[in-house]
Structures are given as structure tokens and as C-alpha cells.
Design a protein around this motif. Structure first.
Motif, short mmCIF file in Angstrom:
data_model
loop_
_atom_site.label_atom_id
_atom_site.label_comp_id
_atom_site.label_asym_id
_atom_site.label_seq_id
_atom_site.Cartn_x
_atom_site.Cartn_y
_atom_site.Cartn_z
N HIS A 226 -2.94 4.51 6.69
CA HIS A 226 -3.94 3.69 7.37
C HIS A 226 -5.33 3.81 6.75
O HIS A 226 -6.30 3.31 7.31
CB HIS A 226 -4.01 4.07 8.85
N HIS A 230 -3.86 1.85 2.21
CA HIS A 230 -2.89 1.18 3.08
C HIS A 230 -1.45 1.43 2.66
O HIS A 230 -0.61 0.52 2.67
CB HIS A 230 -3.17 -0.33 3.13
N ASP A 369 6.81 -2.76 6.51
CA ASP A 369 5.52 -2.72 5.80
C ASP A 369 5.61 -3.54 4.52
O ASP A 369 6.50 -3.33 3.69
CB ASP A 369 5.19 -1.26 5.46
#
Length: 435
Positions: A226, A230, A369
Motif C-alpha cells: 500500500h 503499490h 491485484d
């Protein structure tokens, strides 16, 4: 020194009177009006044989004077040598005394560094002094700030060129600080495992408490997933490796510690990553012994990871850690935070959002993701999703043991990364590091 000796010898030789020379013919070379010369001439005329005797006596007197001069010069030389030797010895002693004093001032620092190195190698814990931590962190400057952990901030500490560490400074209410500091210190002094952070030292300075950990170059899983990158540094295989490492650490706490230990605060910020992205559990300030009376357990943890039975009824067990692990697995899979604020008055939990999508295999790839989407075997993706769903079940009895979770994930990790999967395509070994 030799010039002085030569000058002294010359002066002594100059002080010796020159001998009166005689010729065999009796003609004196000295002044004619000298009484001694007249007397000598008379004696020479009367007794010619006395000339050699006088010459021999004169030579003996000359030798004696030369001998005296040599003795005086030698004595002077010895005196000069002794004087210079004394000066040199005094200076050497003074230099050694200053050096010893300087070294004595550095001994505590060197001892602490050595004890810290030994702690790093042997798994022991060293008692540190505040000034050493202050110097290593540059007085806890912002440049050395690494992030925030449970009950405190962490700083990079440089004790030497080859010895880096992370220093946690506890902050908060005094009672809570003291309790969590002692709890974490006690647990980490007992627990030693490759997937649990190593404690190198501790410090008590007034009301402030410090813990010194081994340095983890890639910081935390939270910062990787985060943070600014990323999750771009985390491939599918690395994410599975991290999941297996965390499961191994939990298995050690649940199955191999006596008595068993519940971490109680498992989350991505407490999963630290070294230079090879090997994961280690950290922050044991809330860890408790499994099976103790529930009424003595204060509700603690992080929203989004806390198991529902613990949050609602205060019931805590090893299955509470399994629930937190399931949330962590969803983070690795989806790349989203456990709790996201979607409006000023509404938050979205990753578990409630993901559960209906995880059950639908056709929708599953779309929620992965984007960084790792379409990079994994679809069968492996379904298996990881199934494990995550089991771990976050509302009823604790429906959740698997962490040992079963570990055995389900190991076959998904390549051999090169600590699993048992044999793959034909090469695993990327050049792992990027977080700066």
C-alpha cells in the motif's frame, strides 16, 4: 650531539700545552731568553743521554691528558644519551597514558557494539545505553524514521558500517507502554525462529522504553502493498512465499511453543521483509498465552484483522490468529487494505466485499491485484482463494488449523523460494529492494 662532543674534545686537546722540541744538535726552537731553554741547553751539553728520557716522560704525560679527555668526552656522551633516553621514555609514557585514557572512554561503546554483534549472531538480547541509541539514530532525526508500529515509532539505527538495526521507541500511556514493553521483551527473549523477528537489545531511559530489532531492508508488507510502489515489487511467487513464511511463524507459536502463544495483532504492518523478501512476524506487545481465562484479556488488535468472536464476545484462541491470517492472504491476493473509507460515514471491509466474489470462479480473476493478474496458474489462484475463504469464516470451529493452512500453501511456492513446487520457467532471483 656529535657536534657538541667534537667541540668538547677539541677544547680539551687545545688546553694541552705543546711540547718543547729538541734537536740532536742541541739548538732550541723556543725563545733563547727562556730560563727553561737555557737550563735545558746546559743539561743537554752536560748529559746528552737524558734527551730520550725527557721525551718519553713528555709522551706519557700527553697520553694521560688524551685519556682524560676521552674519559670526559665519553662521560658527556653517556650523560647526553641518558638525558635523551629519559626524555623519550617520559614522552612515551605520557603518550600511552593519553591513549589509554582515550581508549578507556571508548570501551563502553565498543563493548556495547560487540555485545550487539554477539546478540545478532547468537540470538541473545543486550542491554543498551541511551546515548548509544541516540548516536546510532542521529538523535532520532526524521531522516532515520522508518514508520509507526504498535505503540511507537521505528527508526533506522546505524551502529557501524556493517551493523544496522531498527529501534522502536514506545509512546503512549505510561501503564500501557510498560506492560507492552515488558510483554514483548519477555516473549522475544524466549522465542527464536527464522520467521519471527530477532530482538538484539533493549533500553530503559527514564520513562521511555526502546527495543532494538534486526534490520529488515524491505520494511513491512503494508509498505510494499500500500506504499508508493503499490506492490509492484511483489510477484505472485513472492506473495506466496510471504504467506508461507507467515504461516510458519504462526505454526511455531501455536504448535511448538510451550505454552502456545496467540499473537493477537497479526497484520501487514507487523509482517517485516528482509532483503530476500523473507517474512518475519514482529510486534509481540499484545501476545498472550493460549487458553487463559477470557475475562482477563483486554480487547486489543487492529480493526479489519480482529476476529468477530473476539471483537463481540471477547473470546480469544489460536483461531483468532487464523482469521487475521485469512485477511492477510486477501491483501496479498487482491492488493487492497483490510478497511477502506469510501465515504465520510462508511467504511468497506475487505472480507465482506471479497467473500461473494471469491466464491464465483468466473469473477475471481477480475478482483486479483492488477500487478499480478494473469501471472499465476489459475488452479493455484483458486486454491489460495479457497484457503482464504476458510480462514475468515465467522465461526472459529470452521476455520482450519494454521498447520493445515501451511501444508496447503507450501506446494504453491517454488523450491527456490522455500516451497515444494517444481516449475519449468525460471523464478526471478534478482529481487528488487525498497530504498
Amino acid at each position: 650531539m656529535w657536534a657538541l662532543l667534537s667541540t668538547s674534545l677539541s677544547c680539551l686537546l687545545d688546553a694541552i700545552p705543546e711540547p718543547t722540541l729538541f734537536t740532536t744538535s742541541g739548538s732550541p726552537l723556543a725563545k733563547k731568553d727562556s730560563p727553561i731553554s737555557i737550563f735545558s741547553s746546559k743539561m743537554e751539553a752536560q748529559s746528552p743521554r737524558m734527551v730520550p728520557v725527557v721525551e718519553e716522560a713528555h709522551h706519557q704525560d700527553l697520553n694521560k691528558r688524551i685519556l682524560i679527555a676521552l674519559i670526559v668526552a665519553s662521560t658527556l656522551l653517556v650523560g647526553i644519551v641518558l638525558f635523551l633516553s629519559c626524555c623519550w621514555i617520559c614522552r612515551l609514557r605520557k603518550s600511552r597514558a593519553c591513549s589509554a585514557k582515550s581508549k578507556s572512554n571508548d570501551v563502553p561503546m565498543l563493548d556495547k557494539l560487540n555485545s550487539l554483534r554477539m546478540a545478532e549472531k547468537n540470538g541473545s538480547v543486550a542491554a543498551m545505553e541511551y546515548h548509544l541509541l541516540q548516536a546510532a539514530t542521529n538523535n532520532f532525526q526524521e531522516d532515520n524514521f522508518l514508520g509507526e508500529g504498535g505503540r511507537g515509532c521505528l527508526y533506522k539505527a546505524c551502529f557501524s558500517e556493517k551493523l544496522l538495526a531498527a529501534v522502536k521507541r514506545f509512546e503512549g500511556e505510561e501503564q500501557d507502554i510498560e506492560r507492552e514493553f515488558e510483554n514483548e521483551l519477555n516473549w522475544l527473549m524466549k522465542i527464536h525462529h527464522q520467521n519471527i523477528i530477532s530482538l538484539l537489545g533493549y533500553c530503559i531511559h527514564g520513562e521511555t522504553r526502546f527495543l532494538v530489532y534486526e534490520m529488515m531492508q524491505n520494511w513491512s508488507l503494508e509498505s510494499q502493498l500500500h506504499g508508493p510502489t503499490h506492490g509492484s515489487a511483489l510477484t505472485w511467487n513472492l506473495r506466496m512465499k510471504i504467506a508461507v513464511d507467515v504461516a510458519r511463524g504462526l505454526e511455531y507459536l501455536h504448535e511448538h511453543c510451550n505454552p502456545p502463544v496467540v499473537h493477537r495483532d497479526l497484520k501487514s504492518s507487523n509482517v517485516l521483509l528482509d532483503s530476500d523478501f523473507s517474512a518475519k512476524l514482529s510486534d509481540f506487545g499484545l501476545a498472550v498465552t493460549s487458553g487463559i481465562q477470557n475475562k482477563y484479556i483486554k480487547l486489543s488488535g487492529t480493526l479489519g484483522y480482529v476476529a468477530p468472536e473476539y471483537l463481540l464476545d471477547g473470546k480469544l484462541s489460536d483461531k483468532s490468529d487464523v482469521y487475521a491470517f485469512g485477511v492477510l492472504l486477501l491483501e496479498l491476493l487482491i492488493g487492497r487494505k483490510p478497511v477502506e473509507k469510501i465515504s465520510p460515514d462508511h467504511c468497506q471491509f475487505i472480507v465482506s466485499w471479497a467473500m461473494p466474489r471469491l466464491a464465483d470462479r468466473s469473477k475471481l480473476p477480475s478482483i486479483v491485484d492488477p500487478v499480478i493478474r494473469d501471472t499465476m496458474n489459475l488452479k493455484h489462484l483458486h486454491q489460495v482463494a479457497a484457503v482464504a475463504v476458510l480462514c475468515v469464516q465467522q465461526e472459529p470451529s470452521y476455520r482450519p488449523l494454521i498447520t493445515d493452512v501451511l501444508h496447503s500453501l507450501i506446494p504453491l511456492v517454488p523450491l527456490e523460494l522455500g516451497g515444494s513446487l517444481r516449475i519449468t520457467e525460471p523464478v526471478p532471483l534478482a529481487l528488487p529492494s525498497r530504498r
